[in-house]
Design a protein around this motif. Structure first.
Motif, PDB file in Angstrom:
ATOM      1  N   GLN A  28       0.899  -1.163  -0.060  1.00  0.00           N
ATOM      2  CA  GLN A  28       0.010  -0.007  -0.087  1.00  0.00           C
ATOM      3  C   GLN A  28       1.071   1.212   0.031  1.00  0.00           C
ATOM      4  OE1 GLN A  28      -3.179   0.856  -0.488  1.00  0.00           O
ATOM      5  NE2 GLN A  28      -4.192  -1.131  -0.242  1.00  0.00           N
ATOM      6  N   LEU A  81       0.231   4.452   0.450  1.00  0.00           N
ATOM      7  CA  LEU A  81       0.265   5.547   1.472  1.00  0.00           C
ATOM      8  C   LEU A  81       0.878   4.691   2.946  1.00  0.00           C
ATOM      9  CD1 LEU A  81      -3.047   7.151   0.700  1.00  0.00           C
ATOM     10  CD2 LEU A  81      -0.796   7.856   0.146  1.00  0.00           C
ATOM     11  N   ALA A  82       0.762   3.409   3.227  1.00  0.00           N
ATOM     12  CA  ALA A  82       1.265   3.043   4.144  1.00  0.00           C
ATOM     13  C   ALA A  82       2.979   3.161   4.261  1.00  0.00           C
ATOM     14  CB  ALA A  82       1.104   1.497   4.549  1.00  0.00           C
ATOM     15  N   ARG A 135       3.817   6.686   4.506  1.00  0.00           N
ATOM     16  CA  ARG A 135       3.609   7.464   5.962  1.00  0.00           C
ATOM     17  C   ARG A 135       5.008   6.830   6.878  1.00  0.00           C
ATOM     18  NH1 ARG A 135      -0.856   5.519   6.723  1.00  0.00           N
ATOM     19  NH2 ARG A 135      -2.210   7.360   6.176  1.00  0.00           N
ATOM     20  N   TYR A 136       5.271   5.678   6.564  1.00  0.00           N
ATOM     21  CA  TYR A 136       6.345   5.081   7.251  1.00  0.00           C
ATOM     22  C   TYR A 136       7.627   5.584   6.899  1.00  0.00           C
ATOM     23  CZ  TYR A 136      10.053   1.412   8.028  1.00  0.00           C
ATOM     24  OH  TYR A 136      11.414   0.975   8.617  1.00  0.00           O
ATOM     25  N   ALA A 180       3.286   0.543  10.049  1.00  0.00           N
ATOM     26  CA  ALA A 180       3.024   0.581   8.612  1.00  0.00           C
ATOM     27  C   ALA A 180       2.285  -0.750   8.045  1.00  0.00           C
ATOM     28  CB  ALA A 180       4.492   0.721   7.876  1.00  0.00           C
ATOM     29  N   ASP A 223      -1.307  -0.035   8.774  1.00  0.00           N
ATOM     30  CA  ASP A 223      -1.856   0.821   7.823  1.00  0.00           C
ATOM     31  C   ASP A 223      -2.367   0.328   6.535  1.00  0.00           C
ATOM     32  OD1 ASP A 223      -1.815   3.163   9.686  1.00  0.00           O
ATOM     33  OD2 ASP A 223       0.081   3.681   8.937  1.00  0.00           O
ATOM     34  N   ALA A 224      -1.289  -0.687   6.237  1.00  0.00           N
ATOM     35  CA  ALA A 224      -1.406  -1.257   5.006  1.00  0.00           C
ATOM     36  C   ALA A 224      -2.763  -1.996   4.803  1.00  0.00           C
ATOM     37  CB  ALA A 224      -0.226  -2.228   4.572  1.00  0.00           C
ATOM     38  N   ASP A 265      -5.556  -0.017   4.726  1.00  0.00           N
ATOM     39  CA  ASP A 265      -5.969   0.503   3.302  1.00  0.00           C
ATOM     40  C   ASP A 265      -6.456  -0.413   2.376  1.00  0.00           C
ATOM     41  OD1 ASP A 265      -5.382   3.236   4.071  1.00  0.00           O
ATOM     42  OD2 ASP A 265      -3.586   3.215   2.896  1.00  0.00           O
TER      43      ASP A 265
END
Ligand SMILES: [Mg+2]
Ligand SMILES: [Mg+2]
Lengths: 199, 199
Positions: A63, A65-66, A69-70, B86, B89-90, B93
């Motif tokens: 992903q 955006l993940a 962001r990381y 992360a 988050d992934a 998403d």
């Protein structure tokens, strides 16, 4: 020191935000660009079957955006409080929602034009006006220093103008922000030297 | 102590994940449920014209996942390292991408059925197999304690089964995770007492 491998296609697309952050932070990484012809063979081995993915010390993050962001957290680009982090996350997701609405894969050129016109006539002004409100006369969207959503705005801008040249013409503060991002020396250097691709 | 106002419609939808986190953390908040009839009047005042929004001490955060990540951070539900953050988050998403593909607003019932069938026949197995791989025989998706993506799985599950009853039947570890989330006392209490809505 960690080792990073970023895998995507040979385009800016959903990997370019991560590449901006790598450039800004001066972090070495493998910028792996998979040829389309090889993708069907590679695809089954990719978690959730989507690129980009990033390998950090052997762990794979999927992903876009993940991943970004990381990296933004590593680079100190996520804001200075959890409230700032949330405001940044929200703007990132709003930009991303718009990107997702673009009919990238529509083969019917007449329908594609109609969908794009609708998007840029009706949705874009809502996004842009709200982004312009958030920015106001500050230098950066959130807080008093650059964060990853400022980078994302420039990444999106660069692609959106290929779809409608003047889409942000009425928002001088957003245009000035784009210029401000592109004037950061590490970003300017990356933009000058990156592989040239349409998207 | 901060004051929180969460505004959404009278449904689980994109606010339910935040409500789970509020319930889990025992944080008091205003669970504002806007009637559809009032939405056109309220809409112009809402940043980016979308609900949910959350007001924290007078600051408005938009975007459901930005709101939920903020609350998850407050509640200690975001993982124990930036790598775990992360990975969470992934997965969030990826679940969210699937939710976005659901043709919620398709008025043509025959077309809607066709689109849903395609989604659940072809896309859902990719998502579910990858989620099942990530979970393995652990108790939680990431790390050794519950995080906000475990909550999100239960929230999504509860809605996806209204579209296809047996969509996750082949993934016993994912079903067990859902049961594990719903057995957390604060979550069980919330599910028992929340307003009953279809979506
Ligand atoms: Mg994505
Ligand atoms: Mg969203």
């Amino acid at each position: 020191m960690s080792t990073y491998k970023l895998s995507y296609f040979n385009m800016r697309g959903r990997a370019e935000l991560a590449r901006y952050i790598f450039a800004y932070a001066g972090i070495q990484y493998d910028d792996i660009r998979i040829e389309w012809v090889n993708w069907p063979t590679i695809k089954p081995s990719i978690p959730f079957l989507h690129l980009p993915v990033m390998e950090v010390d052997g762990v794979i993050i999927h992903q876009s955006l993940a991943i970004s962001r990381y990296l933004a957290r590593e680079a100190g680009l996520v804001g200075k409080s959890i409230l700032e982090q949330a405001q940044i996350d929200a703007l990132v997701d709003s930009l991303n929602d718009f990107t997702t609405l673009i009919p990238w894969n529509e083969k019917d050129e007449i329908l594609k034009k109609k969908l794009l016109d609708d998007l840029f006539d009706n949705e874009a002004p809502v996004l842009l006006q709200n982004l312009a409100n958030q920015l106001g006369n500050k230098d950066w969207f959130v807080g008093d220093s650059v964060t990853w959503v400022d980078f994302y705005w420039d990444v999106c801008f660069t692609t959106f103008i290929t779809l409608r040249q003047d889409f942000a013409a009425n928002y001088p503060n957003l245009l000035a922000l784009k210029d401000r991002v592109e004037a950061i020396p590490e970003i300017a250097e990356w933009i000058k030297n990156r592989p040239q691709t349409v998207l």
